[in-house]
Write an enzyme that holds these catalytic residues in place. Sequence first.
Site, PDB file in Angstrom:
ATOM      1  N   HIS A  64      -7.221   0.458   1.729  1.00 19.01           N
ATOM      2  CA  HIS A  64      -6.814   0.417   0.264  1.00 19.01           C
ATOM      3  C   HIS A  64      -7.831  -0.811  -0.121  1.00 19.01           C
ATOM      4  O   HIS A  64      -7.976  -1.886   0.316  1.00 19.01           O
ATOM      5  CB  HIS A  64      -5.566   0.299   0.047  1.00 19.01           C
ATOM      6  CG  HIS A  64      -4.729   1.328   0.082  1.00 19.01           C
ATOM      7  ND1 HIS A  64      -3.348   1.606   0.187  1.00 19.01           N
ATOM      8  CD2 HIS A  64      -5.049   2.662  -0.113  1.00 19.01           C
ATOM      9  CE1 HIS A  64      -2.905   2.946   0.272  1.00 19.01           C
ATOM     10  NE2 HIS A  64      -4.166   3.639  -0.166  1.00 19.01           N
ATOM     11  N   ASP A  66      -7.484  -2.904  -2.637  1.00 19.10           N
ATOM     12  CA  ASP A  66      -6.955  -4.669  -2.684  1.00 19.10           C
ATOM     13  C   ASP A  66      -6.823  -5.190  -1.366  1.00 19.10           C
ATOM     14  O   ASP A  66      -6.887  -6.329  -1.248  1.00 19.10           O
ATOM     15  CB  ASP A  66      -5.390  -4.502  -3.306  1.00 19.10           C
ATOM     16  CG  ASP A  66      -4.525  -3.789  -2.725  1.00 19.10           C
ATOM     17  OD1 ASP A  66      -4.906  -2.701  -1.966  1.00 19.10           O
ATOM     18  OD2 ASP A  66      -3.138  -4.175  -2.739  1.00 19.10           O
ATOM     19  N   HIS A 144       2.480   3.656   5.921  1.00 20.35           N
ATOM     20  CA  HIS A 144       1.925   3.472   4.699  1.00 20.35           C
ATOM     21  C   HIS A 144       1.482   5.091   4.337  1.00 20.35           C
ATOM     22  O   HIS A 144       1.262   5.909   5.063  1.00 20.35           O
ATOM     23  CB  HIS A 144       0.915   2.417   4.724  1.00 20.35           C
ATOM     24  CG  HIS A 144       0.614   2.038   3.441  1.00 20.35           C
ATOM     25  ND1 HIS A 144       1.524   1.659   2.461  1.00 20.35           N
ATOM     26  CD2 HIS A 144      -0.598   1.675   2.574  1.00 20.35           C
ATOM     27  CE1 HIS A 144       0.692   1.338   1.274  1.00 20.35           C
ATOM     28  NE2 HIS A 144      -0.589   1.399   1.438  1.00 20.35           N
ATOM     29  N   ASP A 215       0.014  -3.289   4.907  1.00 15.20           N
ATOM     30  CA  ASP A 215       0.991  -2.468   4.053  1.00 15.20           C
ATOM     31  C   ASP A 215       1.727  -1.596   4.689  1.00 15.20           C
ATOM     32  O   ASP A 215       1.510  -0.802   5.559  1.00 15.20           O
ATOM     33  CB  ASP A 215       0.534  -1.923   2.747  1.00 15.20           C
ATOM     34  CG  ASP A 215      -0.163  -2.778   1.964  1.00 15.20           C
ATOM     35  OD1 ASP A 215      -0.170  -3.895   1.945  1.00 15.20           O
ATOM     36  OD2 ASP A 215      -0.745  -2.136   0.714  1.00 15.20           O
TER      37      ASP A 215
END
Length: 318
Positions: A64, A66, A144, A215
Amino acid sequence: MQVTFLGTSSGVPTLTRNVSAMVLKPPQRSDLWLFDCGEGTQHQFIRSNLKLSQIKKIFITHMHGDHIYGLPGLLASIGLAGSSSGIELYGPAPLKNFIDACLYNSSSRLAYSLKFNTVENAAIEKKILFEDSDLEVKTASLKHRIPSFAYRVDQKSRPGRFNIDKAKSHKIPPGPVYAALQRGEEVRLEDGRIFSGKDFCGPPRPGTSIVYCTDTVYTETAIEISREADLLIHEATYAYQETDMAYQRGHSTATMAAQIAEKANVNQLILTHLSPRYTPMNETSPNDLLNEAKAIFPNTQLAKDFLQIEVKKRCNSS
């Protein structure tokens, strides 16, 4: 081991928190290991006491933005500085294609080598991802929206404390012989006497251990890889009242992070990857997430950008 947080926000940066990045400085070496590299991470390096040129390994949890958008720029800046002898990257299989495409399409050429290591097999087969004489790294699959991985770094046990007085009482000359005995080796002196290091050292001293876990929503694999760790760094994107959203988006609440820390019997928990919705001025603040976690796991701390801590062994293990 020393840990420095360079980004502690989820999704997007805020005025006080950049997106995900954490740096580990292994003991007794100048290397830096970077975990995740959100947009602007190289700017955070400039604002810290850390040096880009000392990065030797980069561990990416998942793909992802970020967690990876800062990587192409950071690698290019290191290349322009001409101060790197090479970097090893660990992460999901798509990581190499992402970096190769960014460098190719921006006509960037690095004056140092990149070595890519995929982590999927090591996670599935529970194999050691990296090992040297001092450290060992393991990984585990998380839960996730896309494949995501936790990392655990263990410092290997060190020799017990060397009893200098005992060595002196045997009239063993100081110098290299003392070093050999402290390593547990057997030595022969010039006068023919033979001594074993195990007779001059206390019990082995366990090394420190950290786990970086983001995450993910609550999952048993996070507990497994975190067992007995000295420090668990775990995402806490949402507060307890947002539990449904946490499950929908594949993230943890502060309660989930604390439950994992408690069940894994870690020594300390640090919460990171906080949603931008939580600010001191809003109805729910980061301190509310901290209090939520501390109600379950008291030895909890809230990460903030540029927080730097020394990871310590729990007292009953020293």
